[in-house]
Design an enzyme around this catalytic site. Structure first.
Site, short mmCIF file in Angstrom:
data_model
loop_
_atom_site.label_atom_id
_atom_site.label_comp_id
_atom_site.label_asym_id
_atom_site.label_seq_id
_atom_site.Cartn_x
_atom_site.Cartn_y
_atom_site.Cartn_z
CB THR A 193 4.60 -4.34 12.93
OG1 THR A 193 3.95 -3.67 11.86
CG2 THR A 193 4.68 -5.81 12.68
CB VAL A 214 -2.90 -1.13 5.75
CG1 VAL A 214 -1.69 -0.98 6.65
CG2 VAL A 214 -2.63 -0.48 4.40
CB ILE A 215 -3.87 -6.46 8.11
CG1 ILE A 215 -4.86 -6.53 6.93
CG2 ILE A 215 -4.35 -7.28 9.30
CD1 ILE A 215 -4.98 -7.87 6.27
CG HIS A 248 5.63 -1.76 8.84
ND1 HIS A 248 6.94 -1.55 9.13
CD2 HIS A 248 5.56 -1.92 7.50
CE1 HIS A 248 7.64 -1.59 8.02
NE2 HIS A 248 6.82 -1.80 7.01
CB ALA A 265 -0.92 -0.02 1.22
CG PHE A 266 5.03 3.18 1.78
CD1 PHE A 266 4.74 3.99 2.87
CD2 PHE A 266 6.13 3.50 0.99
CE1 PHE A 266 5.53 5.10 3.16
CE2 PHE A 266 6.92 4.60 1.27
CZ PHE A 266 6.62 5.40 2.36
CD GLU A 267 5.86 0.22 -1.97
OE1 GLU A 267 4.98 -0.59 -1.60
OE2 GLU A 267 6.81 0.57 -1.24
CG PHE A 276 -8.71 5.73 0.77
CD1 PHE A 276 -7.34 5.92 0.78
CD2 PHE A 276 -9.29 5.09 1.84
CE1 PHE A 276 -6.56 5.49 1.84
CE2 PHE A 276 -8.53 4.65 2.92
CZ PHE A 276 -7.16 4.85 2.91
NE ARG A 298 -13.78 -3.02 7.55
CZ ARG A 298 -14.12 -3.62 8.68
NH1 ARG A 298 -14.02 -4.95 8.78
NH2 ARG A 298 -14.56 -2.93 9.71
N1 INI Z 1 1.75 -3.28 2.96
C1 INI Z 1 0.40 -3.44 2.84
O1 INI Z 1 -0.16 -3.18 1.77
N2 INI Z 1 -0.31 -3.88 3.92
C2 INI Z 1 0.27 -4.16 5.12
O2 INI Z 1 -0.46 -4.58 6.06
C3 INI Z 1 1.66 -3.99 5.26
N3 INI Z 1 2.33 -4.27 6.51
O3 INI Z 1 1.62 -4.56 7.50
O4 INI Z 1 3.51 -4.23 6.62
C4 INI Z 1 2.40 -3.54 4.12
N4 INI Z 1 3.74 -3.37 4.18
C5 INI Z 1 4.55 -3.15 2.99
C6 INI Z 1 4.61 -1.69 2.57
O5 INI Z 1 3.37 -1.27 2.02
C7 INI Z 1 5.68 -1.46 1.51
O6 INI Z 1 5.41 -2.22 0.36
C8 INI Z 1 7.10 -1.80 2.00
O7 INI Z 1 7.37 -1.14 3.22
C9 INI Z 1 8.15 -1.34 0.95
O8 INI Z 1 8.11 0.08 0.76
#
Ligand code: INI
Length: 172
Positions: free
Chosen positions: A81, A76-77, A83, A51-53, A108, A122
């Site tokens: 962490t 994103v779960i 994170h 999701a970060f990307e 979104f 969901r």
């Molecule tokens: N990415 C997700 O899409 N969902 C998550 O729950 C998740 N967790 O929990 O870590 C997650 N991590 C990876 C992140 O999105 C990036 O791809 C990674 O950090 C590289 O930039």
């Protein structure tokens, strides 16, 4: 709604992370777009690692001028962490910013849940169906932005393009 979305061009950015959930979101999204008349050749699907990307790719798609809306799908779960906090905050902020930067609707469709089970519910087409909901929101927002852009063009064309002002009554 019939086939009013036949000419719409839709970009989809879907995270691979939590694939068992995001694949369901993606399938439901594509199925709903298809049911609403969007042509397969007008759907552009890009998969990203997590999701970060999503925001970077959504913004680039929106800036390309080749899509009327972008749909972002991810899960994103929380797990155990911290994170979760960083990623969920960044993805929501980034998607919102990308829409404001580009004037293109960016939807979104990223789930943020405590557990995998919640995310599965969901994504389930017979329950919350968030993938299908994201598709509907995209179609609705393309129509909304067309309406707003028509208003914008009229006001750019000057006062003569708008409705006539009411005739002034002579002063008493
Ligand atoms: N990415 C997700 O899409 N969902 C998550 O729950 C998740 N967790 O929990 O870590 C997650 N991590 C990876 C992140 O999105 C990036 O791809 C990674 O950090 C590289 O930039």
């Amino acid at each position: 709604m019939g086939r009013s979305a036949e000419q719409f061009r839709i970009g989809i950015v879907a995270a691979k992370f939590n694939e068992q959930v995001t694949s369901k979101l993606l399938n439901a999204c594509v199925d709903t777009l298809t049911a609403r008349g969007v042509r397969e050749e007008n759907m552009n699907v890009v998969r990203v690692p997590g999701a970060f990307e999503i925001p970077l790719v959504a913004r680039a798609m929106a800036k390309s001028g080749r899509v009327d809306a972008v749909i972002c799908l991810g899960a994103v779960i929380r797990g155990d962490t911290p994170h979760f906090e960083y990623i969920s905050a960044e993805v929501s902020r980034g998607i919102g910013q990308a829409a404001l930067d580009t004037d293109v609707p960016i939807i979104f469709g990223v789930l943020t849940t405590e557990t995998v089970a919640q995310a599965v519910v969901r994504a389930d087409t017979k329950k919350f169906n968030r993938g299908g909901e994201a598709a509907k929101s995209a179609i609705e927002m393309v129509m909304v932005m067309r309406q707003v852009n028509r208003m914008r063009q009229k006001s750019d064309a000057g006062p003569s393009a708008g409705p006539r002002p009411a005739a002034r009554r002579p002063a008493d």
